[in-house]
Design an enzyme around this catalytic site. Sequence first.
Site, PDB file in Angstrom:
ATOM      1  N   ILE A   1       0.849  -1.199   0.000  1.00  0.00           N
ATOM      2  CA  ILE A   1       0.000   0.000   0.000  1.00  0.00           C
ATOM      3  C   ILE A   1       0.877   1.238   0.000  1.00  0.00           C
ATOM      4  CG2 ILE A   1      -1.812   1.260   1.208  1.00  0.00           C
ATOM      5  CD1 ILE A   1      -2.523  -1.427   2.562  1.00  0.00           C
TER       6      ILE A   1
ATOM      7  N   GLY B   1       8.234   5.135   1.627  1.00  0.00           N
ATOM      8  CA  GLY B   1       7.300   5.019   2.743  1.00  0.00           C
ATOM      9  C   GLY B   1       5.985   4.356   2.410  1.00  0.00           C
ATOM     10  N   SER B   2       5.463   3.528   3.313  1.00  0.00           N
ATOM     11  CA  SER B   2       4.208   2.843   3.038  1.00  0.00           C
ATOM     12  C   SER B   2       3.938   1.791   4.088  1.00  0.00           C
ATOM     13  CB  SER B   2       4.251   2.199   1.656  1.00  0.00           C
ATOM     14  OG  SER B   2       2.987   1.696   1.311  1.00  0.00           O
TER      15      SER B   2
END
Length: 217
Positions: free
Chosen positions: A155, A185-186
């Site tokens: 995601i 980032g995730s």
Amino acid sequence: MFHKEGHKIIIITLIFVVGCFLLADTYIGQAWLRTVIMIGLLLVLILILQFFRNPKRHSVIDDKHVLSPVDGKVVVIEEVFEKEYFKEKRLQVSVFMSPLNVHVTRYPISGNVIFSKYHPGKYLVAWHPKASEENERTTVVVENETYGKVLHRQIAGALAKRIVNYAKLNNKAIQGQDSGFIKFGSRVDLFLPLDTKIKVKLNQKVSGGETVIAEKG
């Protein structure tokens, strides 16, 4: 060692930093200002190198275990209704990655890739309740005879603008090997059978390809 997804960005950044060094040395007469600029440029290069690092992991292949697909912190452990593939209740374990974590996604189990789909979407912060349904994401399901079917979903977060997915339908997945990469980032969600024995706790730090997230119930 650096991940192949970062090679182009690393080269461009290196050229940019070297070029700025030369320009600063030529056109900026004030030594303190030149030093500040050079330190700033070096920090940018170091951050890029750190983000795309790809340390070797020693995965112990075990069909009874689900390994963490990524580095980060466990932020969700709960029973949910998974609506995209299973369309039934599953145990969800989510791992959040900060920009400082290694961002390689690894196969949590060995087996056959039986589902792989990319979804374009928004870039809500990764911990937003609707991020798993509305953000850019990929869904991959791997199946083996011992564990059954395990879904992992990459995601995108507020900073991530590109998710790379190597899992192709009917591919042979090997536990701990690269499944994809998320840039900047995730988080990754795992959806597991209800009889799974969870081996991690909330806020626990985990290592991709090494930490056992769950085992066969």
